[in-house]
Scaffold this motif. Structure first.
Motif: not given
Length: 347
Positions: A151-178
């Motif tokens: 589903a997710m991979a197919r969606w990104k293949f067809a539309y180039g990105e996830l739906p607005p507001g949906v992020v991947d489960d590893a987003t924390l790893r790219r979030t700056p720490r205070p």
């Protein structure tokens, strides 16, 4: 199926290779090719509702539970008056297994929770579910990894990105720490931790989010967010042992909140070690009924909670923890855990 591009009703034979024969545009999801019977319109509709038209962020795992709701099978935990079976009840929007991608090792207690183990438990519990007793046809739901692939991979293949507001489960790893955190939030579920990070919890409250005790910053209060299960409940005690002298707030999901609630997801797994139950009984924070529920192997995962409810609940706890002039009555309540989740029964 209604074509998401031209809005025409397209028969199966008229949509070969994920392409509408009427407008000749590609779509992402073929209902006959996935056990959730997903099509683009439903996928986008659920994502739009969960994210409030993209204004709130959710993770892929949270979206999966929402999309799986109608294929999950209803049961109640012990003492509910409803015959028990392996399955789950949607926690408002679905709340199902899958405790995240990160493991947690707490001090020397050896309580290790890994994503692989969690996903296997969830996959096994969902796969074991049969048809509903009323005879209606139900389909098995997709395990999380195939869901991403199909589903997710197919969606990104067809539309180039996830739906607005949906992020991947590893987003924390790219979030700056205070730079100078006022508190820390420990959450072993990377999907939930990423959900909170994507919604600016670190910046709003000056909080550093970690998935292991070892990654926590020094000399700040620690808020522990966990499932309603034996492992999560014991985790709080283990953190307090590992961090003597630190303020540790139990902000987890309590068994009493979900064990009888019609809107709670409950999963049945292996019974916990007797030592864990003895430790929880000695701590005195759970009732006898809750302890029996845990001893029977029931638990309720955090990742499936309605995202808006979860965000509101965590924000309320962090507001109190990071407020230096907090209400003393609220401080006293922290010793008993975070007992009330807003609209938990209707989430």
């Amino acid at each position: 199926m209604i074509c998401p591009h031209c809005q025409e009703n397209v028969l199966y034979k008229e949509r070969p290779s994920y392409t509408c024969s009427k407008c000749h545009k590609a779509f992402a999801l073929e209902p006959r090719a996935n056990s959730l019977r997903l099509h683009d319109a439903r996928f986008l509709r659920v994502a739009t509702k969960l994210t409030d038209n993209g204004r709130m962020k959710i993770t892929e795992s949270q979206l999966w539970f929402a999309l799986s709701r109608k294929t999950l099978h209803s049961v109640r935990g012990p003492g509910s008056g409803v015959p028990s079976a392996i399955g789950c009840v949607a926690f408002g929007l679905p709340v199902g297994g899958g405790l995240g991608v990160a493991g947690v090792a707490i001090g020397g207690e050896g309580y290790i929770l890994t994503a692989l183990g969690a996903l296997l438990v969830v996959g096994a519990f969902i796969a074991a579910v049969g048809n509903v007793r009323d005879g209606r046809k139900r389909y098995d739901t997709l395990p999380l990894s195939p869901f991403r692939e199909q589903a997710m991979a197919r969606w990104k293949f067809a539309y180039g990105e996830l739906p607005p507001g949906v992020v991947d489960d590893a987003t924390l790893r790219r979030t700056p720490r205070p730079e100078r955190p006022r508190a820390a939030l420990l959450c072993a579920d990377l999907a939930v931790a990423s959900f909170l990070a994507a919604n600016d919890i670190p910046a709003r409250y000056g909080v550093e989010i970690a998935t292991t005790v070892q990654a926590l910053p020094n000399d700040v209060p620690v808020v522990v967010l966990h499932d309603a299960g034996a492992i999560g409940s014991v985790q709080v005690l283990a953190v307090r042992d590992a961090l003597p002298g630190r303020r540790v707030v139990d902000a987890g999901l309590r068994p009493r909140v979900v064990m009888h609630a019609p809107g709670a997801v409950v999963a049945h797994g292996t019974a916990p070690e007797p030592g864990a139950i003895r430790r929880l009984r000695a701590a005195g924070t759970l009732t006898s009924e809750e302890l029996m529920w845990l001893l029977d192997g029931w638990w309720s995962p955090l990742v499936g909670a309605r995202p808006a409810t979860l965000l509101k609940a965590v924000s309320a706890v962090l507001e109190r923890v990071t407020d230096p002039g907090g209400d003393p009555d609220r401080r006293k309540a922290e010793a008993l855990g975070f007992l009330t989740w807003p609209d938990a029964g209707r989430a």
